[in-house]
Scaffold this motif. Structure first.
Motif, mmCIF file in Angstrom:
data_model
loop_
_atom_site.group_PDB
_atom_site.id
_atom_site.type_symbol
_atom_site.label_atom_id
_atom_site.label_comp_id
_atom_site.label_asym_id
_atom_site.label_seq_id
_atom_site.Cartn_x
_atom_site.Cartn_y
_atom_site.Cartn_z
ATOM 1 N N ALA A 1 0.830 -1.212 0.000
ATOM 2 C CA ALA A 1 0.000 0.000 0.000
ATOM 3 C C ALA A 1 0.862 1.258 0.000
ATOM 4 C CB ALA A 1 -0.927 -0.004 1.213
ATOM 5 N N LYS A 2 0.408 2.261 -0.729
ATOM 6 C CA LYS A 2 1.095 3.543 -0.797
ATOM 7 C C LYS A 2 0.102 4.663 -0.484
ATOM 8 C CE LYS A 2 4.236 2.007 -4.461
ATOM 9 N NZ LYS A 2 4.712 2.249 -5.856
ATOM 10 N N PRO A 3 0.586 5.725 0.150
ATOM 11 C CA PRO A 3 -0.319 6.857 0.420
ATOM 12 C C PRO A 3 -0.682 7.578 -0.871
ATOM 13 C CG PRO A 3 1.919 7.412 1.065
ATOM 14 C CD PRO A 3 1.934 5.963 0.676
ATOM 15 N N LEU A 4 -1.943 7.962 -0.970
ATOM 16 C CA LEU A 4 -2.452 8.623 -2.159
ATOM 17 C C LEU A 4 -3.250 9.845 -1.719
ATOM 18 C CD1 LEU A 4 -2.906 8.383 -5.303
ATOM 19 C CD2 LEU A 4 -5.042 7.213 -4.744
ATOM 20 N N GLU A 5 -3.059 10.951 -2.391
ATOM 21 C CA GLU A 5 -3.799 12.165 -2.049
ATOM 22 C C GLU A 5 -5.298 11.913 -2.165
ATOM 23 O OE1 GLU A 5 -3.984 16.921 -3.267
ATOM 24 O OE2 GLU A 5 -2.682 15.542 -4.372
ATOM 25 N N ASP A 6 -6.037 12.300 -1.115
ATOM 26 C CA ASP A 6 -7.477 12.054 -1.068
ATOM 27 C C ASP A 6 -8.209 13.322 -1.517
ATOM 28 O OD1 ASP A 6 -10.036 11.254 -0.622
ATOM 29 O OD2 ASP A 6 -9.835 10.976 1.552
ATOM 30 N N THR A 7 -8.463 13.403 -2.809
ATOM 31 C CA THR A 7 -9.113 14.591 -3.363
ATOM 32 C C THR A 7 -10.609 14.633 -3.058
ATOM 33 O OG1 THR A 7 -9.414 13.458 -5.479
ATOM 34 C CG2 THR A 7 -7.414 14.784 -5.212
ATOM 35 N N ASN A 8 -11.161 13.540 -2.538
ATOM 36 C CA ASN A 8 -12.581 13.510 -2.196
ATOM 37 C C ASN A 8 -12.860 13.942 -0.757
ATOM 38 O OD1 ASN A 8 -13.465 12.517 -4.738
ATOM 39 N ND2 ASN A 8 -12.846 10.440 -4.146
ATOM 40 N N SER A 9 -11.810 14.139 0.022
ATOM 41 C CA SER A 9 -12.006 14.546 1.410
ATOM 42 C C SER A 9 -12.601 15.949 1.472
ATOM 43 C CB SER A 9 -10.661 14.529 2.146
ATOM 44 O OG SER A 9 -10.773 15.151 3.415
ATOM 45 N N LEU A 10 -13.506 16.166 2.438
ATOM 46 C CA LEU A 10 -14.080 17.494 2.634
ATOM 47 C C LEU A 10 -13.004 18.522 2.972
ATOM 48 C CD1 LEU A 10 -17.253 16.633 4.744
ATOM 49 C CD2 LEU A 10 -17.183 17.328 2.340
ATOM 50 N N LEU A 11 -11.896 18.048 3.532
ATOM 51 C CA LEU A 11 -10.830 18.959 3.938
ATOM 52 C C LEU A 11 -9.741 19.100 2.889
ATOM 53 C CD1 LEU A 11 -10.444 17.881 7.676
ATOM 54 C CD2 LEU A 11 -11.663 19.855 6.754
ATOM 55 N N HIS A 12 -9.930 18.466 1.743
ATOM 56 C CA HIS A 12 -8.905 18.495 0.690
ATOM 57 C C HIS A 12 -8.468 19.912 0.299
ATOM 58 C CE1 HIS A 12 -6.770 17.772 -3.034
ATOM 59 N NE2 HIS A 12 -7.662 18.483 -3.686
ATOM 60 N N PRO A 13 -9.373 20.898 0.182
ATOM 61 C CA PRO A 13 -8.921 22.224 -0.267
ATOM 62 C C PRO A 13 -8.139 23.007 0.776
ATOM 63 C CG PRO A 13 -11.293 21.894 -0.653
ATOM 64 C CD PRO A 13 -10.835 20.838 0.301
ATOM 65 N N TYR A 14 -8.175 22.564 2.044
ATOM 66 C CA TYR A 14 -7.627 23.381 3.124
ATOM 67 C C TYR A 14 -6.245 22.863 3.525
ATOM 68 C CZ TYR A 14 -12.518 24.603 3.001
ATOM 69 O OH TYR A 14 -13.751 24.989 2.562
ATOM 70 N N ASN A 15 -5.266 23.188 2.699
ATOM 71 C CA ASN A 15 -3.920 22.634 2.875
ATOM 72 C C ASN A 15 -3.105 23.323 3.961
ATOM 73 O OD1 ASN A 15 -4.056 22.467 -0.620
ATOM 74 N ND2 ASN A 15 -4.069 20.659 0.676
ATOM 75 N N MET A 16 -3.421 24.565 4.282
ATOM 76 C CA MET A 16 -2.686 25.266 5.330
ATOM 77 C C MET A 16 -3.420 25.063 6.645
ATOM 78 S SD MET A 16 0.113 26.947 5.827
ATOM 79 C CE MET A 16 0.500 27.282 4.097
ATOM 80 N N ARG A 17 -2.716 24.534 7.658
ATOM 81 C CA ARG A 17 -3.364 24.197 8.930
ATOM 82 C C ARG A 17 -2.694 24.929 10.093
ATOM 83 N NH1 ARG A 17 -6.117 19.238 8.255
ATOM 84 N NH2 ARG A 17 -6.845 19.259 6.084
ATOM 85 N N TYR A 18 -3.502 25.165 11.108
ATOM 86 C CA TYR A 18 -3.035 25.750 12.355
ATOM 87 C C TYR A 18 -3.559 24.889 13.490
ATOM 88 C CZ TYR A 18 -2.438 29.802 9.333
ATOM 89 O OH TYR A 18 -2.088 30.618 8.295
ATOM 90 N N ARG A 19 -2.688 24.520 14.409
ATOM 91 C CA ARG A 19 -3.110 23.746 15.574
ATOM 92 C C ARG A 19 -2.618 24.445 16.834
ATOM 93 N NH1 ARG A 19 -1.559 17.874 13.001
ATOM 94 N NH2 ARG A 19 -3.355 17.721 11.603
ATOM 95 N N VAL A 20 -3.537 24.659 17.748
ATOM 96 C CA VAL A 20 -3.235 25.402 18.975
ATOM 97 C C VAL A 20 -3.878 24.683 20.151
ATOM 98 C CG1 VAL A 20 -3.442 27.625 20.152
ATOM 99 C CG2 VAL A 20 -3.303 27.545 17.652
ATOM 100 N N SER A 21 -3.189 24.652 21.288
ATOM 101 C CA SER A 21 -3.769 24.193 22.546
ATOM 102 C C SER A 21 -3.755 25.359 23.518
ATOM 103 C CB SER A 21 -2.979 23.004 23.131
ATOM 104 O OG SER A 21 -3.139 21.860 22.331
ATOM 105 N N PRO A 22 -4.882 26.034 23.707
ATOM 106 C CA PRO A 22 -4.908 27.210 24.582
ATOM 107 C C PRO A 22 -4.463 26.855 26.005
ATOM 108 C CG PRO A 22 -6.934 27.040 23.312
ATOM 109 C CD PRO A 22 -6.195 25.751 23.112
ATOM 110 N N ASP A 23 -3.707 27.755 26.641
ATOM 111 C CA ASP A 23 -3.254 27.527 28.009
ATOM 112 C C ASP A 23 -4.129 28.245 29.025
ATOM 113 O OD1 ASP A 23 -2.560 30.111 27.566
ATOM 114 O OD2 ASP A 23 -0.398 29.859 27.906
ATOM 115 N N MET A 24 -5.302 28.668 28.586
ATOM 116 C CA MET A 24 -6.252 29.298 29.508
ATOM 117 C C MET A 24 -7.649 29.118 28.945
ATOM 118 S SD MET A 24 -5.422 33.282 28.640
ATOM 119 C CE MET A 24 -6.481 33.869 29.942
#
Length: 233
Positions: free
Chosen positions: A210-233
């Motif tokens: 098995a090889k990884p393949l880009e999932d163009t059918n994902s609802l999140l496919h267009p949103y390539n730039m991501r931000y992840r935050v864990s608030p400390d308050m």
């Protein structure tokens, strides 16, 4: 070429949501500005206030700008006036800010995080936001992949010599593409967060080959730039 952009967001989101939906209207309420400068810029519609019982007031020497990429609704409970000195209020639409659908809330799940019609991000909980880059940037990234990586779609060999370095963007290198987000916490302190580039993927088959393949059918496919935050308050 360094390309940078910034997004001004708040950690409290208003209106009911479904997971992976466009960012809701920005609600400005329980505000009483009488001094200093205040600047709010948002891609989504802005409501001020959302309810008359939580007014939004600007007066005195306060200087305020409220800018939306789409709509500004000044509703019952809004007041701007009785200015002194350099005090002023200015609101307008800036189409260049982008479409609200360019920004989506991925986590936490709004279906389980709505209290009194407000989505809350708890302390140490993951907040993940997805951003769809403008078409010009996406085209420049596609050109980079086509020339640099072998076996990219429509290309079986790498051709790094064909790169147009001032214009083709390597999304994994912050000296080529840098997109930042400024978060304002409940105390008013601002925090800078760098975005990272990623693509939704799936396995092309089952088994050891098995090889990884880009999932163009994902609802999140267009949103390539991501931000992840864990608030400390």
């Amino acid at each position: 070429m360094l390309r940078s952009a910034s997004l001004w967001l708040t950690l409290v989101l208003v209106n009911a949501l479904s997971a992976q939906t466009p960012w809701p209207p920005l609600c400005m309420q329980n505000v009483e500005w009488t001094e200093d400068e205040h600047h709010t810029t948002s891609t989504q519609p802005i409501e001020a206030p959302c309810t008359p019982s939580a007014p939004f007031s600007i007066s005195g020497s306060a200087s305020a700008d409220v800018v939306s990429g789409t709509e500004v609704h000044l509703q019952d409970g809004f007041h701007a006036g009785d200015f002194s000195g350099e005090g002023q209020f200015h609101t307008y639409i800036n189409d260049a800010l982008g479409d609200p659908a360019d920004l989506v809330l991925i986590a936490p799940d709004p279906g389980t995080h709505i209290v009194d019609n407000v989505v809350h991000v708890e302390k140490w909980e993951k907040l993940e936001v997805g951003l769809r880059l403008p078409q010009e940037y996406r085209d420049a990234i596609d050109r980079f992949f086509e020339n640099y990586y072998p076996f990219s779609p429509g290309n079986n060999t790498s051709n790094p010599g064909n790169l147009d370095r001032p214009h083709d963007l390597n999304p994994y290198s912050d000296d080529s593409l840098l997109v930042t987000m400024v978060l304002k916490d409940p105390t008013g302190a601002e925090r800078l967060k760098w975005g990272f580039y990623m693509k939704e993927a799936k396995w092309d088959t089952i088994g050891s080959e098995a090889k990884p393949l880009e999932d163009t059918n994902s609802l999140l496919h267009p949103y390539n730039m991501r931000y992840r935050v864990s608030p400390d308050m």
